[in-house]
Motif scaffolding. Structure first.
Motif, mmCIF file in Angstrom:
data_model
loop_
_atom_site.group_PDB
_atom_site.id
_atom_site.type_symbol
_atom_site.label_atom_id
_atom_site.label_comp_id
_atom_site.label_asym_id
_atom_site.label_seq_id
_atom_site.Cartn_x
_atom_site.Cartn_y
_atom_site.Cartn_z
ATOM 1 N N GLU A 69 38.167 29.503 39.214
ATOM 2 C CA GLU A 69 38.153 30.882 39.715
ATOM 3 C C GLU A 69 37.951 30.947 41.223
ATOM 4 O O GLU A 69 38.434 31.878 41.866
ATOM 5 C CB GLU A 69 37.072 31.687 38.995
ATOM 6 C CG GLU A 69 37.419 31.951 37.552
ATOM 7 C CD GLU A 69 36.391 32.795 36.832
ATOM 8 O OE1 GLU A 69 35.509 33.384 37.486
ATOM 9 O OE2 GLU A 69 36.472 32.870 35.589
ATOM 10 N N THR A 74 44.723 29.232 43.226
ATOM 11 C CA THR A 74 44.690 29.860 41.905
ATOM 12 C C THR A 74 44.510 31.370 42.045
ATOM 13 O O THR A 74 45.143 32.152 41.321
ATOM 14 C CB THR A 74 43.574 29.245 41.046
ATOM 15 O OG1 THR A 74 43.841 27.849 40.872
ATOM 16 C CG2 THR A 74 43.497 29.908 39.681
ATOM 17 N N GLN A 75 43.682 31.806 42.973
ATOM 18 C CA GLN A 75 43.491 33.241 43.206
ATOM 19 C C GLN A 75 44.799 33.900 43.638
ATOM 20 O O GLN A 75 45.122 35.007 43.176
ATOM 21 C CB GLN A 75 42.398 33.480 44.242
ATOM 22 C CG GLN A 75 41.023 33.126 43.731
ATOM 23 C CD GLN A 75 39.950 33.245 44.800
ATOM 24 O OE1 GLN A 75 40.201 33.645 45.935
ATOM 25 N NE2 GLN A 75 38.729 32.881 44.437
ATOM 26 N N TRP A 78 47.008 34.144 40.540
ATOM 27 C CA TRP A 78 46.589 35.233 39.664
ATOM 28 C C TRP A 78 47.000 36.603 40.202
ATOM 29 O O TRP A 78 47.237 37.520 39.420
ATOM 30 C CB TRP A 78 45.087 35.188 39.438
ATOM 31 C CG TRP A 78 44.639 34.080 38.516
ATOM 32 C CD1 TRP A 78 45.417 33.358 37.642
ATOM 33 C CD2 TRP A 78 43.325 33.576 38.371
ATOM 34 N NE1 TRP A 78 44.660 32.438 36.973
ATOM 35 C CE2 TRP A 78 43.364 32.548 37.393
ATOM 36 C CE3 TRP A 78 42.106 33.877 38.963
ATOM 37 C CZ2 TRP A 78 42.232 31.848 37.005
ATOM 38 C CZ3 TRP A 78 40.987 33.176 38.570
ATOM 39 C CH2 TRP A 78 41.046 32.175 37.606
ATOM 40 N N ASP A 82 48.532 38.244 37.073
ATOM 41 C CA ASP A 82 47.690 39.259 36.423
ATOM 42 C C ASP A 82 48.414 40.584 36.177
ATOM 43 O O ASP A 82 48.270 41.161 35.086
ATOM 44 C CB ASP A 82 46.404 39.511 37.215
ATOM 45 C CG ASP A 82 45.362 38.411 37.017
ATOM 46 O OD1 ASP A 82 45.635 37.436 36.284
ATOM 47 O OD2 ASP A 82 44.272 38.529 37.614
ATOM 48 N N GLN A 96 40.362 37.856 31.817
ATOM 49 C CA GLN A 96 41.690 38.403 31.547
ATOM 50 C C GLN A 96 42.099 38.135 30.101
ATOM 51 O O GLN A 96 42.394 39.039 29.373
ATOM 52 C CB GLN A 96 42.685 37.785 32.547
ATOM 53 C CG GLN A 96 44.037 38.394 32.606
ATOM 54 C CD GLN A 96 44.114 39.669 33.433
ATOM 55 O OE1 GLN A 96 43.118 40.228 33.847
ATOM 56 N NE2 GLN A 96 45.314 40.139 33.638
#
Length: 115
Positions: A69, A74-75, A78, A82, A96
């Protein structure tokens, strides 16, 4: 090793975008998952339902998930994926995806301790 199964809905209007993103997952995202002791990660699609399965081979699942996270790449990933997903209303405290409890497992001969 811990087996994890999860599910989430795919927003139909984002289907092609989501499939395109997953046709070439960013190497940095894959590296972050490997560093977090994630192995054999698969995502399946049935209609508008996504199902994920992965194996965790570490000692501290919460800490390893926190490193994923916190990973900047990765952020960014997402931020693209997302909006393509719609969480189930009963996801609880999950970020999620909703965890699915395992109710049965057929072990391989190597796992069988009764032989």
């Amino acid at each position: 090793m811990k087996r994890i199964a999860q599910t989430i809905k795919l927003r139909p209007e984002h289907r092609e975008e989501y499939l395109e993103l997953h046709s070439a997952v960013w190497p940095g995202v894959e590296a972050a998952l490997r560093r977090a002791n994630i192995r054999n990660y698969s995502i399946f699609l049935h209609g508008d339902i996504l199902f994920a399965y992965f194996e965790y081979h570490g000692e501290d699942f919460e800490a390893d998930m926190a490193t994923v996270e916190a990973d900047p790449e990765t952020q960014k990933w997402w931020k693209l994926t997302d909006p393509c997903q719609e969480s189930w209303p009963d996801r609880g405290e999950a970020r999620q995806w909703s965890d699915i409890p395992e109710i049965w497992h057929l072990s391989t001969p190597d796992d069988d301790t009764t032989a």
